[in-house]
Write a protein that holds these residues in place. Structure first.
Motif, PDB file in Angstrom:
ATOM      1  N   ASP A 139     -39.446  30.343 -44.031  1.00  0.00           N
ATOM      2  CA  ASP A 139     -38.727  31.545 -44.501  1.00  0.00           C
ATOM      3  C   ASP A 139     -38.745  31.671 -46.024  1.00  0.00           C
ATOM      4  OD1 ASP A 139     -36.885  29.598 -45.176  1.00  0.00           O
ATOM      5  OD2 ASP A 139     -35.164  30.592 -44.242  1.00  0.00           O
ATOM      6  N   CYS A 140     -39.212  30.638 -46.713  1.00  0.00           N
ATOM      7  CA  CYS A 140     -39.322  30.670 -48.191  1.00  0.00           C
ATOM      8  C   CYS A 140     -37.969  30.823 -48.890  1.00  0.00           C
ATOM      9  CB  CYS A 140     -40.270  31.765 -48.680  1.00  0.00           C
ATOM     10  SG  CYS A 140     -41.940  31.654 -48.066  1.00  0.00           S
ATOM     11  N   ARG A 141     -36.876  30.541 -48.197  1.00  0.00           N
ATOM     12  CA  ARG A 141     -35.564  30.566 -48.866  1.00  0.00           C
ATOM     13  C   ARG A 141     -35.223  29.154 -49.361  1.00  0.00           C
ATOM     14  NH1 ARG A 141     -34.548  33.784 -44.097  1.00  0.00           N
ATOM     15  NH2 ARG A 141     -33.854  35.905 -44.591  1.00  0.00           N
ATOM     16  N   HIS A 142     -34.424  29.083 -50.414  1.00  0.00           N
ATOM     17  CA  HIS A 142     -33.814  27.814 -50.796  1.00  0.00           C
ATOM     18  C   HIS A 142     -32.722  27.509 -49.773  1.00  0.00           C
ATOM     19  CE1 HIS A 142     -36.011  28.129 -54.498  1.00  0.00           C
ATOM     20  NE2 HIS A 142     -35.490  29.325 -54.740  1.00  0.00           N
ATOM     21  N   VAL A 143     -32.400  26.225 -49.612  1.00  0.00           N
ATOM     22  CA  VAL A 143     -31.448  25.832 -48.570  1.00  0.00           C
ATOM     23  C   VAL A 143     -30.326  24.983 -49.153  1.00  0.00           C
ATOM     24  CG1 VAL A 143     -31.169  24.666 -46.345  1.00  0.00           C
ATOM     25  CG2 VAL A 143     -33.357  25.714 -46.928  1.00  0.00           C
ATOM     26  N   LEU A 144     -29.103  25.369 -48.869  1.00  0.00           N
ATOM     27  CA  LEU A 144     -27.954  24.506 -49.132  1.00  0.00           C
ATOM     28  C   LEU A 144     -27.540  23.944 -47.783  1.00  0.00           C
ATOM     29  CD1 LEU A 144     -26.017  26.811 -51.607  1.00  0.00           C
ATOM     30  CD2 LEU A 144     -26.795  24.474 -52.130  1.00  0.00           C
ATOM     31  N   LEU A 145     -27.759  22.637 -47.597  1.00  0.00           N
ATOM     32  CA  LEU A 145     -27.426  22.000 -46.319  1.00  0.00           C
ATOM     33  C   LEU A 145     -26.123  21.242 -46.520  1.00  0.00           C
ATOM     34  CD1 LEU A 145     -28.436  21.247 -43.384  1.00  0.00           C
ATOM     35  CD2 LEU A 145     -29.441  19.207 -44.422  1.00  0.00           C
ATOM     36  N   HIS A 146     -25.079  21.725 -45.864  1.00  0.00           N
ATOM     37  CA  HIS A 146     -23.745  21.137 -46.040  1.00  0.00           C
ATOM     38  C   HIS A 146     -23.430  20.190 -44.890  1.00  0.00           C
ATOM     39  CE1 HIS A 146     -19.593  20.724 -47.247  1.00  0.00           C
ATOM     40  NE2 HIS A 146     -19.269  20.894 -45.980  1.00  0.00           N
ATOM     41  N   GLN A 147     -23.038  18.973 -45.230  1.00  0.00           N
ATOM     42  CA  GLN A 147     -22.750  17.975 -44.207  1.00  0.00           C
ATOM     43  C   GLN A 147     -21.283  18.083 -43.793  1.00  0.00           C
ATOM     44  OE1 GLN A 147     -25.079  16.817 -42.796  1.00  0.00           O
ATOM     45  NE2 GLN A 147     -24.282  15.176 -41.532  1.00  0.00           N
ATOM     46  N   VAL A 148     -21.055  18.388 -42.516  1.00  0.00           N
ATOM     47  CA  VAL A 148     -19.682  18.513 -42.015  1.00  0.00           C
ATOM     48  C   VAL A 148     -19.164  17.119 -41.655  1.00  0.00           C
ATOM     49  CG1 VAL A 148     -18.182  19.598 -40.286  1.00  0.00           C
ATOM     50  CG2 VAL A 148     -20.179  20.846 -41.172  1.00  0.00           C
ATOM     51  N   TYR A 149     -19.767  16.475 -40.654  1.00  0.00           N
ATOM     52  CA  TYR A 149     -19.383  15.092 -40.353  1.00  0.00           C
ATOM     53  C   TYR A 149     -20.649  14.272 -40.085  1.00  0.00           C
ATOM     54  CZ  TYR A 149     -20.212  15.961 -35.394  1.00  0.00           C
ATOM     55  OH  TYR A 149     -20.812  16.258 -34.211  1.00  0.00           O
ATOM     56  N   GLY A 150     -20.544  12.959 -40.221  1.00  0.00           N
ATOM     57  CA  GLY A 150     -21.682  12.063 -40.007  1.00  0.00           C
ATOM     58  C   GLY A 150     -22.563  11.996 -41.245  1.00  0.00           C
ATOM     59  N   ARG A 151     -23.340  10.901 -41.362  1.00  0.00           N
ATOM     60  CA  ARG A 151     -24.201  10.741 -42.534  1.00  0.00           C
ATOM     61  C   ARG A 151     -25.653  10.887 -42.129  1.00  0.00           C
ATOM     62  NH1 ARG A 151     -23.752   5.611 -43.684  1.00  0.00           N
ATOM     63  NH2 ARG A 151     -23.965   5.629 -45.925  1.00  0.00           N
ATOM     64  N   LYS A 152     -26.449  11.402 -43.053  1.00  0.00           N
ATOM     65  CA  LYS A 152     -27.867  11.662 -42.786  1.00  0.00           C
ATOM     66  C   LYS A 152     -28.705  11.146 -43.923  1.00  0.00           C
ATOM     67  CE  LYS A 152     -27.766  16.014 -40.331  1.00  0.00           C
ATOM     68  NZ  LYS A 152     -27.963  17.468 -40.383  1.00  0.00           N
ATOM     69  N   LEU A 153     -29.851  10.568 -43.601  1.00  0.00           N
ATOM     70  CA  LEU A 153     -30.856  10.275 -44.630  1.00  0.00           C
ATOM     71  C   LEU A 153     -31.755  11.500 -44.751  1.00  0.00           C
ATOM     72  CD1 LEU A 153     -32.598   8.484 -46.518  1.00  0.00           C
ATOM     73  CD2 LEU A 153     -33.725   7.604 -44.447  1.00  0.00           C
ATOM     74  N   VAL A 154     -31.820  12.068 -45.941  1.00  0.00           N
ATOM     75  CA  VAL A 154     -32.683  13.224 -46.177  1.00  0.00           C
ATOM     76  C   VAL A 154     -33.856  12.766 -47.047  1.00  0.00           C
ATOM     77  CG1 VAL A 154     -32.826  15.583 -47.081  1.00  0.00           C
ATOM     78  CG2 VAL A 154     -30.673  14.759 -46.086  1.00  0.00           C
ATOM     79  N   ILE A 155     -35.070  12.958 -46.541  1.00  0.00           N
ATOM     80  CA  ILE A 155     -36.288  12.568 -47.269  1.00  0.00           C
ATOM     81  C   ILE A 155     -37.017  13.856 -47.621  1.00  0.00           C
ATOM     82  CG2 ILE A 155     -38.433  11.232 -47.128  1.00  0.00           C
ATOM     83  CD1 ILE A 155     -37.007   9.928 -44.548  1.00  0.00           C
ATOM     84  N   MET A 156     -37.357  14.035 -48.877  1.00  0.00           N
ATOM     85  CA  MET A 156     -38.037  15.268 -49.299  1.00  0.00           C
ATOM     86  C   MET A 156     -39.305  14.933 -50.072  1.00  0.00           C
ATOM     87  SD  MET A 156     -34.592  17.167 -50.528  1.00  0.00           S
ATOM     88  CE  MET A 156     -34.024  15.539 -50.995  1.00  0.00           C
ATOM     89  N   LEU A 157     -40.333  15.721 -49.832  1.00  0.00           N
ATOM     90  CA  LEU A 157     -41.606  15.546 -50.538  1.00  0.00           C
ATOM     91  C   LEU A 157     -41.998  16.901 -51.116  1.00  0.00           C
ATOM     92  CD1 LEU A 157     -43.536  13.613 -47.715  1.00  0.00           C
ATOM     93  CD2 LEU A 157     -42.222  12.630 -49.568  1.00  0.00           C
ATOM     94  N   PRO A 158     -42.568  16.908 -52.324  1.00  0.00           N
ATOM     95  CA  PRO A 158     -42.952  18.191 -52.897  1.00  0.00           C
ATOM     96  C   PRO A 158     -44.105  18.817 -52.100  1.00  0.00           C
ATOM     97  CG  PRO A 158     -43.760  16.389 -54.256  1.00  0.00           C
ATOM     98  CD  PRO A 158     -42.913  15.770 -53.182  1.00  0.00           C
ATOM     99  N   PRO A 159     -44.316  20.124 -52.237  1.00  0.00           N
ATOM    100  CA  PRO A 159     -45.382  20.789 -51.472  1.00  0.00           C
ATOM    101  C   PRO A 159     -46.746  20.122 -51.628  1.00  0.00           C
ATOM    102  CG  PRO A 159     -43.973  22.427 -52.474  1.00  0.00           C
ATOM    103  CD  PRO A 159     -43.506  21.100 -52.987  1.00  0.00           C
ATOM    104  N   ARG A 160     -47.044  19.559 -52.809  1.00  0.00           N
ATOM    105  CA  ARG A 160     -48.368  18.960 -53.017  1.00  0.00           C
ATOM    106  C   ARG A 160     -48.615  17.744 -52.139  1.00  0.00           C
ATOM    107  NH1 ARG A 160     -49.111  15.224 -57.354  1.00  0.00           N
ATOM    108  NH2 ARG A 160     -47.246  13.984 -57.691  1.00  0.00           N
TER     109      ARG A 160
END
Ligand code: AKG
Ligand code: FE2
Length: 366
Positions: free
Chosen positions: A156-177
């Motif tokens: 969708d090409c939108r920026h994302v604000l991901l809000h954590q309500v409960y529980g913990r998450k590992l978020v791994i991000m890689l640049p487009p390249r």
């Protein structure tokens, strides 16, 4: 998941809520993630930080649950597509889902990206940084410990604000390249996230300039548009996201271009104001290639694909990758890749236009 073995790089800054201009200029448009503490501090959702509290507030709310995408695609490849009324997707109250995962902790079922239902939305109004964006969308994720969101980028090409309500998450991000390291089909990596060796994971993320962080209840992570992301549910968890902040031209790209590592990388290079200026002439070439109709959708795909390959080569930002063994990838035969590509072109009704379209509203000013 043995969390002690994960050792995330933990290289995402944590900040107090910024104003919109700072969030956009310093982070979103530059493709830099950031964790914001207290972004939703004034809302009722911020006081719901456990499953028990969520159950009390909206446990009767129904959502749609199904296997996470990676498993779904693998199952479809091996057993054919699920019929439309397949019981593999079920709509049940969150309370029922929670009872089901207590009984079957390894369940592949989770809620991925359902539109945020009214009973949750009223407790979680969009934060000020995106509240005025008429193009904003909000969705929810509910899943069990050990589940994952496989590596993907969002078309969708939108920026994302991901809000954590409960529980913990590992978020791994890689640049487009990093696309070449992920051997994607459309916007999904074929690199396995389940069982990914932590040492190799950190080596790869470092090599391509990516990020890893564990987000906690009450925290909100900004994932810039088109960034690759994979999520590991360290505990049972729930998130609400707000997707926002795209130019009309990027909405055009989202609706009218096929998804792959090349379209992702070129469009991502135009997110910043400097990038938009620098690539204005290329953007217009892309629109001109897209516009005239072809006899078949596949011909148009091939033209757009060839131009994108040229544009992406011109970016000159191909990363140095560590050696990656084939076993780290889902084994998908070339014929199945072709079939998935065609399904993608037609499911999205891409490139079937029968007359030249008016591209003037989406052109870049030179
Ligand atoms: O938290 C998740 O499961 C995935 C989140 C995600 O992919 C998104 O917000 O775009
Ligand atoms: Fe996503």
């Amino acid at each position: 998941v043995l969390e002690a073995d994960l050792h995330p790089l933990d290289n995402v800054p944590r900040i107090a809520p910024p104003d919109r201009a700072t969030l956009m200029a310093k982070y979103a448009k530059r493709g830099e993630p950031v964790v914001i503490r207290g972004l939703l501090a004034d809302t009722a959702i911020d006081r719901i930080r456990t499953r028990e509290a969520a159950s009390k507030a909206f446990g009767a709310q129904s959502l749609t649950f199904g296997p996470e995408y990676g498993i779904y695609v693998m199952t479809s490849l091996m057993h054919g597509p699920a019929p439309p009324e397949s019981p593999r997707r079920i709509t049940v109250a969150m309370d029922d889902y929670w009872r089901a995962i207590d009984a079957e902790p390894d369940s592949p079922m989770m809620c991925v990206e359902d539109q945020t239902p009214p009973s949750v939305a009223e407790l979680a109004p969009p934060p000020a940084v995106c509240a005025d964006d008429a193009d904003m969308r909000s969705t929810v994720f509910v899943g069990n410990a050990g589940n994952v969101a496989p590596f993907h980028f969002d078309g969708d090409c939108r920026h994302v604000l991901l809000h954590q309500v409960y529980g913990r998450k590992l978020v791994i991000m890689l640049p487009p390249r990093a696309a070449s390291a992920l051997r994607p089909i459309a916007n999904f990596a074929t690199l396995y996230l389940r069982g990914l060796d932590p040492g190799f994971r950190r080596e790869l993320v470092s090599a391509v300039g990516g990020w890893e962080v564990v987000i906690e209840p009450g925290e909100t992570i900004l994932m810039p548009a088109l960034v690759w992301h994979g999520v590991v549910y360290l505990e049972h968890g729930m998130s609400v996201n707000y997707r926002f902040g795209r130019r009309p031209q990027h909405a055009f790209a989202s609706e009218h271009l096929h998804l792959d590592g090349a379209s992702q990388r070129f469009v991502a290079a135009t997110l910043s104001d400097e990038g938009w200026q620098r690539h204005a002439a290329s953007w217009n070439r892309l629109l001109e290639a897209w516009s005239p109709p072809t006899k078949t959708a596949l011909q148009k795909y091939q033209q757009v694909d060839a131009l994108l390959a040229e544009l992406v080569a011109g970016l000159g930002d191909e990363p140095e990758l560590p050696p990656i063994s084939d076993e780290r990838y889902v084994p998908i035969p070339a014929a199945a890749r072709q079939a998935l590509l065609r399904a993608h072109l037609f499911d999205n009704r891409l490139y079937l236009h029968r007359q030249a379209c008016d591209i003037a509203p989406y052109a870049a000013a030179l």
